[in-house]
Write a protein that holds these residues in place. Structure first.
Motif, PDB file in Angstrom:
ATOM      1  N   GLY A   1     -38.819  16.177  -7.833  1.00  9.26           N
ATOM      2  CA  GLY A   1     -39.195  16.301  -9.148  1.00  9.26           C
ATOM      3  C   GLY A   1     -38.556  17.611  -9.887  1.00  9.26           C
ATOM      4  O   GLY A   1     -38.532  18.488  -9.077  1.00  9.26           O
ATOM      5  N   GLU A   2     -38.690  17.846 -10.882  1.00  8.65           N
ATOM      6  CA  GLU A   2     -38.415  18.873 -11.887  1.00  8.65           C
ATOM      7  C   GLU A   2     -39.651  19.037 -12.810  1.00  8.65           C
ATOM      8  O   GLU A   2     -40.144  18.056 -13.414  1.00  8.65           O
ATOM      9  CB  GLU A   2     -37.321  18.655 -12.727  1.00  8.65           C
ATOM     10  N   TYR A   3     -40.317  20.372 -12.607  1.00 13.69           N
ATOM     11  CA  TYR A   3     -41.393  20.710 -13.660  1.00 13.69           C
ATOM     12  C   TYR A   3     -40.917  20.729 -15.140  1.00 13.69           C
ATOM     13  O   TYR A   3     -40.069  21.514 -14.972  1.00 13.69           O
ATOM     14  CB  TYR A   3     -42.141  22.111 -13.076  1.00 13.69           C
ATOM     15  N   GLN A   4     -41.540  19.943 -15.993  1.00 16.61           N
ATOM     16  CA  GLN A   4     -41.199  20.281 -17.365  1.00 16.61           C
ATOM     17  C   GLN A   4     -42.491  21.121 -17.744  1.00 16.61           C
ATOM     18  O   GLN A   4     -43.491  20.602 -18.182  1.00 16.61           O
ATOM     19  CB  GLN A   4     -41.356  18.849 -17.977  1.00 16.61           C
ATOM     20  N   GLN A   5     -42.128  22.519 -18.323  1.00 17.88           N
ATOM     21  CA  GLN A   5     -43.136  23.262 -18.977  1.00 17.88           C
ATOM     22  C   GLN A   5     -43.732  22.847 -20.239  1.00 17.88           C
ATOM     23  O   GLN A   5     -44.910  23.020 -20.467  1.00 17.88           O
ATOM     24  CB  GLN A   5     -42.203  24.636 -19.316  1.00 17.88           C
ATOM     25  N   ALA A   6     -42.848  22.245 -21.097  1.00 19.07           N
ATOM     26  CA  ALA A   6     -43.444  21.671 -22.435  1.00 19.07           C
ATOM     27  C   ALA A   6     -44.538  20.682 -22.384  1.00 19.07           C
ATOM     28  O   ALA A   6     -45.555  20.688 -22.908  1.00 19.07           O
ATOM     29  CB  ALA A   6     -42.216  21.183 -23.167  1.00 19.07           C
ATOM     30  N   SER A   7     -44.115  19.579 -21.171  1.00 15.82           N
ATOM     31  CA  SER A   7     -45.242  18.717 -21.168  1.00 15.82           C
ATOM     32  C   SER A   7     -46.137  18.788 -20.000  1.00 15.82           C
ATOM     33  O   SER A   7     -47.151  18.072 -19.874  1.00 15.82           O
ATOM     34  CB  SER A   7     -44.390  17.371 -21.161  1.00 15.82           C
ATOM     35  N   GLU A   8     -45.982  19.877 -19.155  1.00 19.14           N
ATOM     36  CA  GLU A   8     -46.792  20.072 -18.154  1.00 19.14           C
ATOM     37  C   GLU A   8     -46.768  18.892 -17.205  1.00 19.14           C
ATOM     38  O   GLU A   8     -48.017  18.511 -16.679  1.00 19.14           O
ATOM     39  CB  GLU A   8     -48.227  20.718 -18.480  1.00 19.14           C
ATOM     40  N   GLN A   9     -45.681  18.529 -16.946  1.00 19.46           N
ATOM     41  CA  GLN A   9     -45.691  17.181 -16.232  1.00 19.46           C
ATOM     42  C   GLN A   9     -44.524  17.497 -15.001  1.00 19.46           C
ATOM     43  O   GLN A   9     -43.536  18.503 -15.215  1.00 19.46           O
ATOM     44  CB  GLN A   9     -45.192  15.979 -16.710  1.00 19.46           C
ATOM     45  N   ILE A  10     -44.299  16.697 -13.981  1.00 20.20           N
ATOM     46  CA  ILE A  10     -43.133  16.703 -12.995  1.00 20.20           C
ATOM     47  C   ILE A  10     -42.428  15.405 -13.214  1.00 20.20           C
ATOM     48  O   ILE A  10     -43.176  14.371 -12.993  1.00 20.20           O
ATOM     49  CB  ILE A  10     -43.685  16.981 -11.717  1.00 20.20           C
ATOM     50  N   GLN A  11     -41.387  15.372 -13.531  1.00 18.32           N
ATOM     51  CA  GLN A  11     -40.680  14.308 -13.530  1.00 18.32           C
ATOM     52  C   GLN A  11     -39.456  14.196 -12.364  1.00 18.32           C
ATOM     53  O   GLN A  11     -38.804  14.921 -12.185  1.00 18.32           O
ATOM     54  CB  GLN A  11     -39.493  14.255 -14.872  1.00 18.32           C
ATOM     55  N   GLY A  12     -39.564  12.921 -11.751  1.00 13.21           N
ATOM     56  CA  GLY A  12     -38.641  12.703 -10.581  1.00 13.21           C
ATOM     57  C   GLY A  12     -38.688  11.431  -9.960  1.00 13.21           C
ATOM     58  O   GLY A  12     -38.963  10.635 -10.846  1.00 13.21           O
ATOM     59  N   LYS A  13     -38.263  11.416  -8.673  1.00 18.91           N
ATOM     60  CA  LYS A  13     -37.958  10.077  -8.195  1.00 18.91           C
ATOM     61  C   LYS A  13     -38.791   9.854  -6.866  1.00 18.91           C
ATOM     62  O   LYS A  13     -38.886  11.113  -6.080  1.00 18.91           O
ATOM     63  CB  LYS A  13     -36.617   9.915  -7.687  1.00 18.91           C
ATOM     64  N   TRP A  14     -39.484   8.902  -6.374  1.00 19.97           N
ATOM     65  CA  TRP A  14     -39.860   8.615  -5.184  1.00 19.97           C
ATOM     66  C   TRP A  14     -38.702   7.768  -4.398  1.00 19.97           C
ATOM     67  O   TRP A  14     -38.474   6.700  -5.025  1.00 19.97           O
ATOM     68  CB  TRP A  14     -41.083   7.990  -5.463  1.00 19.97           C
ATOM     69  N   GLN A  15     -38.588   8.314  -3.423  1.00 17.76           N
ATOM     70  CA  GLN A  15     -37.710   7.579  -2.550  1.00 17.76           C
ATOM     71  C   GLN A  15     -38.082   7.174  -1.325  1.00 17.76           C
ATOM     72  O   GLN A  15     -38.582   7.782  -0.322  1.00 17.76           O
ATOM     73  CB  GLN A  15     -36.327   8.568  -2.074  1.00 17.76           C
ATOM     74  N   GLN A  16     -37.932   6.047  -1.010  1.00 18.82           N
ATOM     75  CA  GLN A  16     -38.381   5.230   0.186  1.00 18.82           C
ATOM     76  C   GLN A  16     -37.689   4.175   0.747  1.00 18.82           C
ATOM     77  O   GLN A  16     -37.314   3.273  -0.063  1.00 18.82           O
ATOM     78  CB  GLN A  16     -39.769   5.024   0.152  1.00 18.82           C
TER      79      GLN A  16
END
Length: 502
Positions: free
Chosen positions: A119-134
């Motif tokens: 994931g990538e931390y998004q400072q503006a929204s204070e979220q981590i946007q990314g992918k779960w891989q399995q």
């Protein structure tokens, strides 16, 4: 035993279900072998974010949802460490094997689940946007920082009217040290009776924490106020306990409980002749084993414990899952036959190879009528998934298929209390209570009591349907009916034992 993972429509679920859940268990096993998905890198170099805390997100798989929580911590200038909770499956404390934070880029590797989150931390929204891989698939997963969880109504509030100690003890045979909490009455002039709490399947901490509830904390508090010393401890490899959780079997966990009994026997505040075991789900399977292997166990309490073989438990739960999917009786019968046959192969003394398992599955699949195949294909039929293959090769699962509670219960002559909720949808109360009583009668045990408590689910909460998907929305941690029946019986048994030894 363990968390029924029927929350996902496909049979090979997001987390590999290596214990028929309790069964309440999410056992995750294997090694990660996934190719990394490279996410876009932010144009500007930003300061590394502070990720300390709990981060929660929801995986969307078709029409099903699965909530995950990552508990990330770092002490001073040390590297980050983390555990993962599968909230809807009731599994907590799953180790995150690698945490990498490079500026805004975060990688969380869970070897036990053969999964990675990038994931990538998004400072503006204070979220981590990314992918779960399995398992060769990738799912969007956005993590948000979780505020402090609301306290459950039954959680005890400090200061406690009793003594609480953080303790550790050794299991010399396994070469590990286990960590736990001992609570005991204050200001007592004489040693008191004691119990060891044994958690159900899946990686559990000392409080058996799941879905925001801490049932072992609530139970320990209640019983300590009734005059008992209570020892609860983190599973091996979980929390502050040493060792490795994954690939450990029920016999390994029984060895840990035996070490806990020996620890209590050395405590001067505890009556060494009044130490009992309270086991929930798989813990109720383990308790009779410990009673046979460890000297000094005086009484047993089995809460929603399996009375039939692990193979039968697994088959029953699998069949219920298919019925819930709306499949025809014929399709359910065919699919359950394949599932059971695969488990039998896995349970043989010599572990089958992956090639043998895949070949045996294909032989059975090809023999199915075409109309049955068409019904099972949308549910993952036709190929042995990586998750199912890992389950069939997992030491815990293989042992569980072979385990027969009758072998241990039929030798149990100790005072034994067996409790079940009438709305238990993970283990059938009627089937298992009947089997347990049959075994205790074979032991000529005249000191047992069986109770089916109306309206309670597998976790002994007051429930509407008893289904696992209700657990998270129930505010009650443990029914007062359970607690009062438990305490009353314990007081009666220990009082009787004390009179006999005067």
């Amino acid at each position: 035993m363990n968390t029924l993972q029927q929350c996902l429509k496909r049979m090979h679920l997001i987390l590999c279900s290596l214990k028929s859940k309790k069964i309440q268990r999410v056992v995750l096993s294997g090694c990660l072998s996934l190719s990394m998905l490279l996410l876009p890198v932010q144009a500007e170099t930003a300061a590394e974010p502070d990720l300390h805390g709990a981060w929660v997100g929801t995986l969307q798989v078709g029409s099903s949802q699965l909530r995950l929580r990552f508990n990330i911590s770092r002490e001073q200038d040390q590297q980050y460490s983390a555990t993962m909770d599968s909230i809807d499956q009731g599994a907590s404390g799953i180790p995150v094997s690698r945490v990498s934070v490079k500026q805004q880029h975060i990688e969380l590797e869970i070897q036990a689940a053969q999964a990675v989150y990038l994931g990538e931390y998004q400072q503006a929204s204070e979220q981590i946007q990314g992918k779960w891989q399995q398992g060769g698939q990738a799912f969007d997963l956005i993590l948000s920082r979780q505020q402090q969880q609301e306290r459950k109504p039954q959680d005890p509030v400090k200061p406690y009217p009793y003594i609480e100690e953080q303790i550790s003890f050794n299991n010399a045979a396994a070469g590990i040290q286990l960590a736990g909490t001992l609570t005991r009455p204050a200001n007592t002039l004489h040693p008191v009776p004691a119990v060891v709490l044994i958690s159900g399947s899946g990686p559990q901490d000392r409080d058996q924490q799941l879905l925001g509830h801490r049932p072992f904390l609530v139970m320990a508090d209640y019983l300590t106020r009734q005059g008992f010393a209570v020892l609860r401890f983190d599973d091996r490899g979980i929390g502050k306990s040493g060792g490795t959780f994954f690939q450990a079997t029920s016999l390994d966990f029984a060895s840990d409980v035996g070490a806990a009994v020996r620890y209590l026997q050395q405590r001067t505040e505890v009556r060494a002749d009044q130490i009992g075991l309270i086991g929930h789900s798989e813990g109720g399977l383990i308790a009779p084993v410990v009673a046979q292997q460890q000297a000094g166990v005086s009484f047993l309490v089995l809460l929603a414990a399996p009375g039939v073989t692990g193979a039968e438990v697994s088959a029953n739960q699998f069949e219920r899952m298919l019925v819930a999917q709306g499949l025809t009786e014929t399709t359910v019968r065919h699919a359950t036959t394949i599932y059971t046959n695969m488990n039998k192969l896995a349970a043989r003394p010599e572990a089958p190879t992956a090639a043998e398992l895949k070949a045996y599955y294909q032989t059975q699949w090809q023999a199915l009528p075409e109309e049955i195949k068409q019904q099972l294909l949308p549910l993952g039929g036709g190929a042995l998934s990586a998750e199912r293959l890992a389950e069939l090769q997992n030491a815990w699962f293989r042992y569980f298929q072979q385990h027969d509670p009758y072998m241990w219960l039929s030798k149990t002559t100790l005072p034994t209390l067996v409790l079940y909720g009438s709305k238990d949808r993970q283990l059938d109360a009627e089937i298992n209570l009947t089997a347990i009583e049959h075994a205790l009668q074979a032991a000529k045990n005249n000191q047992y009591k069986l109770l089916r408590l109306p309206g309670l689910n597998h976790l002994f909460q007051e429930a509407n349907t008893g289904r696992w998907d209700e657990y998270a929305n129930i505010k009650q941690t443990l029914s007062p009916t359970l607690l009062s029946n438990l305490a009353d019986w314990l007081l009666q048994v220990t009082s009787s034992n004390a009179s006999e030894h005067r």
